[in-house]
Enzyme design. Structure first.
Site, PDB file in Angstrom:
ATOM      1  N   ASP A  32       0.868  -1.193   0.000  1.00 42.31           N
ATOM      2  CA  ASP A  32       0.000   0.000   0.000  1.00 42.31           C
ATOM      3  C   ASP A  32       0.891   1.225   0.000  1.00 42.31           C
ATOM      4  O   ASP A  32       2.082   1.155   0.329  1.00 42.31           O
ATOM      5  CB  ASP A  32      -0.926  -0.001   1.238  1.00 42.31           C
ATOM      6  CG  ASP A  32      -2.184   0.847   1.033  1.00 42.31           C
ATOM      7  OD1 ASP A  32      -2.066   2.078   0.883  1.00 42.31           O
ATOM      8  OD2 ASP A  32      -3.283   0.279   1.023  1.00 42.31           O
ATOM      9  N   ASP A  50       4.116   2.895  -4.148  1.00 48.25           N
ATOM     10  CA  ASP A  50       3.129   3.661  -4.901  1.00 48.25           C
ATOM     11  C   ASP A  50       2.890   2.931  -6.225  1.00 48.25           C
ATOM     12  O   ASP A  50       3.744   2.958  -7.124  1.00 48.25           O
ATOM     13  CB  ASP A  50       3.659   5.085  -5.144  1.00 48.25           C
ATOM     14  CG  ASP A  50       2.635   5.940  -5.898  1.00 48.25           C
ATOM     15  OD1 ASP A  50       1.661   5.379  -6.442  1.00 48.25           O
ATOM     16  OD2 ASP A  50       2.833   7.175  -5.929  1.00 48.25           O
ATOM     17  N   SER A 120     -16.604  -2.919  -9.212  1.00 48.06           N
ATOM     18  CA  SER A 120     -17.702  -2.370  -8.408  1.00 48.06           C
ATOM     19  C   SER A 120     -18.996  -2.401  -9.197  1.00 48.06           C
ATOM     20  O   SER A 120     -18.983  -2.306 -10.437  1.00 48.06           O
ATOM     21  CB  SER A 120     -17.351  -0.925  -8.047  1.00 48.06           C
ATOM     22  OG  SER A 120     -18.503  -0.226  -7.645  1.00 48.06           O
ATOM     23  N   TYR A 148     -15.837   7.032 -11.346  1.00 48.64           N
ATOM     24  CA  TYR A 148     -15.331   5.864 -10.602  1.00 48.64           C
ATOM     25  C   TYR A 148     -15.765   4.581 -11.321  1.00 48.64           C
ATOM     26  O   TYR A 148     -14.966   3.657 -11.502  1.00 48.64           O
ATOM     27  CB  TYR A 148     -15.881   5.930  -9.172  1.00 48.64           C
ATOM     28  CG  TYR A 148     -15.636   4.719  -8.319  1.00 48.64           C
ATOM     29  CD1 TYR A 148     -14.403   4.500  -7.707  1.00 48.64           C
ATOM     30  CD2 TYR A 148     -16.655   3.786  -8.106  1.00 48.64           C
ATOM     31  CE1 TYR A 148     -14.188   3.382  -6.910  1.00 48.64           C
ATOM     32  CE2 TYR A 148     -16.448   2.683  -7.304  1.00 48.64           C
ATOM     33  CZ  TYR A 148     -15.213   2.477  -6.714  1.00 48.64           C
ATOM     34  OH  TYR A 148     -15.020   1.371  -5.918  1.00 48.64           O
ATOM     35  N   LYS A 152     -13.420   1.708 -13.339  1.00 52.14           N
ATOM     36  CA  LYS A 152     -13.489   0.279 -12.990  1.00 52.14           C
ATOM     37  C   LYS A 152     -13.745  -0.566 -14.239  1.00 52.14           C
ATOM     38  O   LYS A 152     -13.156  -1.636 -14.411  1.00 52.14           O
ATOM     39  CB  LYS A 152     -14.599   0.023 -11.964  1.00 52.14           C
ATOM     40  CG  LYS A 152     -14.298   0.524 -10.565  1.00 52.14           C
ATOM     41  CD  LYS A 152     -13.237  -0.322  -9.891  1.00 52.14           C
ATOM     42  CE  LYS A 152     -13.079   0.019  -8.432  1.00 52.14           C
ATOM     43  NZ  LYS A 152     -11.780  -0.416  -7.899  1.00 52.14           N
ATOM     44  N   GLU A 190     -15.261   8.265   3.954  1.00 54.81           N
ATOM     45  CA  GLU A 190     -16.104   7.211   4.496  1.00 54.81           C
ATOM     46  C   GLU A 190     -17.361   7.017   3.660  1.00 54.81           C
ATOM     47  O   GLU A 190     -17.897   7.958   3.086  1.00 54.81           O
ATOM     48  CB  GLU A 190     -16.472   7.501   5.961  1.00 54.81           C
ATOM     49  CG  GLU A 190     -17.209   8.792   6.209  1.00 54.81           C
ATOM     50  CD  GLU A 190     -16.295  10.011   6.330  1.00 54.81           C
ATOM     51  OE1 GLU A 190     -15.160   9.959   5.821  1.00 54.81           O
ATOM     52  OE2 GLU A 190     -16.725  11.013   6.903  1.00 54.81           O
ATOM     53  N   ARG A 282     -30.631  -0.170  -6.918  1.00 56.87           N
ATOM     54  CA  ARG A 282     -29.752  -1.286  -7.279  1.00 56.87           C
ATOM     55  C   ARG A 282     -30.538  -2.582  -7.163  1.00 56.87           C
ATOM     56  O   ARG A 282     -31.367  -2.722  -6.250  1.00 56.87           O
ATOM     57  CB  ARG A 282     -28.566  -1.372  -6.290  1.00 56.87           C
ATOM     58  CG  ARG A 282     -27.594  -0.197  -6.308  1.00 56.87           C
ATOM     59  CD  ARG A 282     -27.125   0.087  -7.643  1.00 56.87           C
ATOM     60  NE  ARG A 282     -25.844   0.762  -7.738  1.00 56.87           N
ATOM     61  CZ  ARG A 282     -25.363   1.180  -8.904  1.00 56.87           C
ATOM     62  NH1 ARG A 282     -26.041   1.003 -10.004  1.00 56.87           N
ATOM     63  NH2 ARG A 282     -24.196   1.769  -8.972  1.00 56.87           N
TER      64      ARG A 282
END
Ligand code: NAD
Length: 334
Positions: A32, A50, A120, A148, A152, A190, A282
């Site tokens: 990480d 990285d 995702s 995003y 993906k 979060e 969803r």
């Protein structure tokens, strides 16, 4: 003994995955750009690298002292809730894409036999409430709701292209929302379950919290241990196509909030305010992952209970450290 590299092992899901692989008898290298935030990594070796940088990706997959790496689990990403996703489009498109073009190349060069990518359900279009289940193949024609999701989808295609060229078995999971202890709960990245747990934990009994949207958006939330079990089953399977992994328990944001408040034992008023909420609904097929014997075992009520307790403890610890009863200043992201 199998040897695995887990990318993103300083983060939420991958740190739980490391624990699971260790229990299964693996030798694990965690990688990480940052150290794990909540507990020391249980990986045999933890490297700060990285993964936007090709040479550092090569470093990540180099052989262990007693032999080559068998499996790579790629979970590193620019990641956050809707607040982050809607404001960090360039970071997501650049940083995550760089990781996901470099890592398959480095893995292929190193002769890695199995490569896992965390995708995702954000790759799918928005759905209407009550719409019939969508299968993995209905990702196309593509119309993700945000950048995003586009990154993906691109990352999936890169991984599969390398898989075809280098006979590297590629496994791709499309995760639903994941929650549980030791996930980001403050600071702006979060996601909804942790953000709502934090807001409720910080609220006074008889006080109020603010939640983005009108509470009607429908989601499913998967407990982290269940998700990790899905990753492991998929990686060990012959399934060569993407698989959704998610709990079949779909709830409205309002129901999620009420579940959190129920666990707190407080009276808390909920004020729904304008904010980035993402898609309306969803409803995804889990037939592929079910065919591997997987199912979500943790009911939302149970998983939120464990998660709320953990977030509440973080809030208490922070107040104790601050020493002045100060509440978190940030708006809170969902
Ligand atoms: P997380 O943010 O906790 O973990 C991601 C990790 O990637 C972080 O520790 C971060 O430091 C690391 N990372 C970022 N850039 C890096 C770089 N350049 N080099 C090395 N490491 C880097 O997120 P998470 O919730 O654990 O998500 C893990 C994966 O699952 C991600 O790919 C995410 O997109 C995907 N996912 C998560 C959810 C969810 O609900 N949490 C849902 C769908 C998909």
């Amino acid at each position: 003994m199998k040897r695995a590299v887990v990318c993103g092992a300083g983060g939420f899901i991958a740190s739980h995955l490391v624990k699971r692989l260790k229990r299964d008898g693996y030798w694990v290298r965690g990688v990480d750009i940052k150290d794990p935030e909540f507990a020391p990594s249980q990986a045999d070796e933890f490297r700060l690298l990285d993964l936007r940088d090709m040479d550092q990706c090569r470093e990540a997959v180099k052989p262990a002292a007693d032999g080559p790496i068998d499996e790579v689990y790629q979970l590193a990403a620019e990641m956050g809730g809707m607040g982050f996703i809607s404001t960090a489009e360039c970071e997501i498109m650049r940083n995550s894409a760089l990781i996901n073009v470099n890592m398959p190349q480095a893995a292929a060069e190193a002769g890695i036999k199995r490569y896992f990518l965390s995708s995702s359900v954000c790759i799918y279009r928005d759905m209407a409430i009550g719409e019939a289940e969508m299968s993995e193949d209905e990702a196309y024609p593509a119309h993700p709701d945000n950048e995003y999701g586009w990154e993906k989808l691109f990352a999936e295609r890169v991984a599969f292209a390398y898989g075809r060229r280098y006979s590297m078995a590629v496994r791709v999971a499309r995760f639903q929302n994941c929650y549980g202890p030791e996930g980001t709960w403050t600071g702006g990245r979060e996601k909804a379950p942790a953000a709502i747990c934090r807001k409720v934990a910080e609220a006074d009994d008889g006080g109020f919290i603010e939640v983005w949207g009108d509470g009607t958006a429908v989601r499913s939330y998967t407990y982290v241990d269940d998700l990790v079990d899905g990753i492991v089953r998929l990686m060990r399977s012959d399934l060569e196509v993407p698989a959704n992994i998610g709990s079949p328990e779909y709830v409205s944001v309002r129901e999620l909030v009420d579940t959190v408040i129920g666990h707190s034992g407080k009276q808390v008023e909920v004020r729904y305010i304008p904010g980035p909420v993402g898609v309306q609904s969803r409803n995804f097929s889990n037939a592929r992952i079910y065919s591997l014997g997987w199912q979500a075992r943790t009911a939302l009520r149970e998983g939120i209970g464990v998660t709320y307790q953990w977030v509440e403890q973080q809030v208490r610890d922070r107040l104790a450290t601050a020493g002045n009863g100060q509440r978190s200043a940030e708006a809170g992201e969902q």
